[in-house]
Structure formats: structure tokens, C-alpha cells
Design a protein around this motif. Structure first.
Motif, mmCIF file in Angstrom:
data_model
loop_
_atom_site.group_PDB
_atom_site.id
_atom_site.type_symbol
_atom_site.label_atom_id
_atom_site.label_comp_id
_atom_site.label_asym_id
_atom_site.label_seq_id
_atom_site.Cartn_x
_atom_site.Cartn_y
_atom_site.Cartn_z
ATOM 1 N N ASN A 28 -5.496 -0.522 11.483
ATOM 2 C CA ASN A 28 -5.974 -1.403 10.413
ATOM 3 C C ASN A 28 -5.047 -2.587 10.151
ATOM 4 O O ASN A 28 -5.253 -3.336 9.193
ATOM 5 C CB ASN A 28 -6.170 -0.597 9.126
ATOM 6 N N ILE B 6 -2.153 2.839 10.228
ATOM 7 C CA ILE B 6 -1.517 1.554 9.909
ATOM 8 C C ILE B 6 -1.732 0.557 11.037
ATOM 9 O O ILE B 6 -2.063 -0.612 10.801
ATOM 10 C CB ILE B 6 -0.012 1.765 9.641
ATOM 11 N N ASP C 105 -1.382 4.176 -8.125
ATOM 12 C CA ASP C 105 -1.967 3.383 -7.039
ATOM 13 C C ASP C 105 -1.677 3.981 -5.667
ATOM 14 O O ASP C 105 -1.827 3.307 -4.643
ATOM 15 C CB ASP C 105 -1.475 1.934 -7.099
ATOM 16 N N TYR C 106 -1.267 5.253 -5.631
ATOM 17 C CA TYR C 106 -1.027 5.923 -4.363
ATOM 18 C C TYR C 106 -2.337 6.409 -3.754
ATOM 19 O O TYR C 106 -3.255 6.829 -4.459
ATOM 20 C CB TYR C 106 -0.101 7.127 -4.548
ATOM 21 N N ILE C 107 -2.388 6.371 -2.441
ATOM 22 C CA ILE C 107 -3.542 6.859 -1.682
ATOM 23 C C ILE C 107 -3.151 8.174 -1.016
ATOM 24 O O ILE C 107 -2.108 8.257 -0.357
ATOM 25 C CB ILE C 107 -3.959 5.835 -0.604
ATOM 26 N N TRP D 82 -3.056 10.897 1.732
ATOM 27 C CA TRP D 82 -3.291 11.041 3.167
ATOM 28 C C TRP D 82 -3.296 12.524 3.476
ATOM 29 O O TRP D 82 -2.309 13.220 3.241
ATOM 30 C CB TRP D 82 -2.207 10.336 3.982
ATOM 31 N N ASP E 161 3.578 -3.853 4.981
ATOM 32 C CA ASP E 161 4.153 -3.433 3.701
ATOM 33 C C ASP E 161 3.538 -2.122 3.222
ATOM 34 O O ASP E 161 2.821 -2.068 2.210
ATOM 35 C CB ASP E 161 3.979 -4.519 2.636
ATOM 36 N N VAL E 162 3.847 -1.058 3.934
ATOM 37 C CA VAL E 162 3.296 0.267 3.621
ATOM 38 C C VAL E 162 4.431 1.220 3.253
ATOM 39 O O VAL E 162 5.420 1.334 3.979
ATOM 40 C CB VAL E 162 2.504 0.831 4.813
ATOM 41 N N LEU F 218 -1.996 -2.943 8.953
ATOM 42 C CA LEU F 218 -1.467 -2.958 7.593
ATOM 43 C C LEU F 218 0.020 -3.285 7.596
ATOM 44 O O LEU F 218 0.783 -2.733 8.382
ATOM 45 C CB LEU F 218 -1.673 -1.596 6.924
ATOM 46 N N LYS G 146 0.853 -1.183 0.000
ATOM 47 C CA LYS G 146 0.000 0.000 0.000
ATOM 48 C C LYS G 146 0.894 1.241 0.000
ATOM 49 O O LYS G 146 1.867 1.309 0.744
ATOM 50 C CB LYS G 146 -0.919 0.005 1.225
ATOM 51 N N LYS G 147 0.542 2.212 -0.842
ATOM 52 C CA LYS G 147 1.370 3.398 -0.999
ATOM 53 C C LYS G 147 0.560 4.638 -0.644
ATOM 54 O O LYS G 147 -0.523 4.857 -1.195
ATOM 55 C CB LYS G 147 1.862 3.502 -2.442
ATOM 56 N N PHE G 148 1.103 5.442 0.267
ATOM 57 C CA PHE G 148 0.446 6.671 0.701
ATOM 58 C C PHE G 148 1.349 7.872 0.395
ATOM 59 O O PHE G 148 2.572 7.775 0.513
ATOM 60 C CB PHE G 148 0.177 6.647 2.203
#
Length: 209
Positions: A73, A70, A22-24, A26, A77-78, A75, A2-4
Motif C-alpha cells: 500500500n 506497508i 487512532d491505532y489500527i 493488525w 511514517d508507520v 505507506l 499510521k499506527k498499528f
């Protein structure tokens, strides 16, 4: 993975390069949203302006809130990037899960007042970060597990006083490694915290521009 990317509401231009990816996003904490607790606990030099101090506090709170997300949730591999990060290399696929993995920033001596240039012979791939050095900037780093994020948060929140988030990450006792060459460099935008005339490169050097 997951990429922020951390981004202030007003910095729409910086968010443009993350579109169609595919970045989120924040949402970063603004100066106006800094809590009284963080404001009072954050240490700043006497000559740092009030605006810059609050910007540093907001940056701190932005990273802390994402680490909390993180953990909440669970998570793994961030990747966490700031919005002035520009990817210049492939991200590592394999890395230790017990360490904070830097993939951008610049090398500095552990003692903050020691500004002597750091000369390290790095090898391609994952390198251990020796105790006498630190990597400054929270430009881009990987949190392999939520358990590590939880450990980082506990150690930071136990402190009586805060410093800039990149300095704190270098101070707390967690294993640290870095990928060489850096996967991200800093674009030439003006800092939202303070004006500067240098930026990081793929060699983890702090260079003039």
C-alpha cells in the motif's frame, strides 16, 4: 502517522487500551496458522518448547505480514507496536527516513551470547545505534518509508534460516536509530511466547519486575 498494534484474536484484554484511539488493529498470526516453511526455517534452542517455538514463528509472521501490507500500500511514517506496549512519552515528529527507528525495547550487545550490561550515554531525541549494539524486542518501532520496509523484507526473505524477528532486524544491514527516552515500555503481562521475569523500561534497560 499510521499506527498499528499487533494482537492475537484471543488477547482481547490487551487490545482494550487501544480502544478509542487512532491505532489500527493488525491481526496476529496464531500458532495454528504457522506455515510449514516458517516452522522449518525458524531456528530455536533445543530446550525451547514446541509451543514457544510456534509462538516465535507466529510473531515473526505477524510482523512480516504487516511489513508486506506497508509495501503493498506504499505507506510511509508507520508505527508498529505489539499489544503489550504502553506509551509513556511523546512520539518523535522528525526523524531520518533512511533508518529503522526504535521507540521501545532494550539495548543488548550485538553478540547475543554477550550478556554484559550495555552502558550508553544517550541524548534526548534520535540517537544512532552503534554497530556493536542491538535493540531487542519488537515492542515498538517506526518504519519511515515503504521503501525501507521493502528493503527489510528482501533481506529477511533471502535468508536460508530465520531467527526471532527482533534478532533478525538487528542482524540485517539497515541503518538503525532509537529515540531516547523510549516512548513505550512493556506492560507486566505474561509473554504469549515464553514466561519471563523482566521487562523493558524507558531507559532501554531490561529490568526485573
Amino acid at each position: 502517522m499510521k499506527k498499528f498494534f499487533i494482537n492475537l484474536d484471543g488477547d482481547t484484554s490487551r487490545a482494550e487500551k487501544f480502544k478509542q484511539s487512532d491505532y489500527i488493529r493488525w491481526r496476529a498470526t496464531s500458532r495454528d496458522e504457522v506455515t510449514e516453511e516458517v516452522d522449518k526455517k525458524m531456528l530455536s534452542y533445543y530446550n525451547l518448547s514446541r509451543k514457544a517455538h510456534l509462538g516465535k514463528c507466529g510473531c515473526f509472521m505477524s510482523h512480516i505480514s504487516l511489513l508486506e501490507y506497508i509495501v503493498d500500500n506504499k505507506l510511509d511514517d508507520v508505527l508498529i507496536c505489539e499489544d503489550d506496549a504502553v506509551q509513556v512519552g511523546e512520539l518523535p515528529m522528525d526523524y531520518p527516513t533512511d533508518s529503522l527507528i526504535y521507540v521501545g525495547g532494550f539495548l543488548h550487545n550485538k553478540k547475543m551470547t554477550n550478556n554484559k550490561k550495555v552502558i550508553i550515554k544517550s541524548t534526548d531525541g534520535i540517537n544512532n545505534l552503534a554497530d556493536e549494539y542491538r535493540i531487542l524486542m519488537t515492542l515498538s518501532y517506526i518504519i519511515p518509508t515503504w521503501v525501507l520496509a521493502e528493503d527489510i523484507l528482501k533481506k529477511i526473505k533471502s535468508l536460508k534460516r530465520y531467527r526471532a524477528i527482533d534478532v533478525l532486524l538487528g542482524n540485517i544491514e539497515v541503518k538503525k536509530r532509537y529515540h531516547y527516552p523510549a516512548c513505550f515500555i512493556e506492560e507486566g503481562a505474561v509473554s504469549t511466547i515464553n514466561k519471563k521475569s523482566k521487562r523493558s523500561n524507558e531507559l532501554y534497560e531490561w529490568v526485573k519486575f
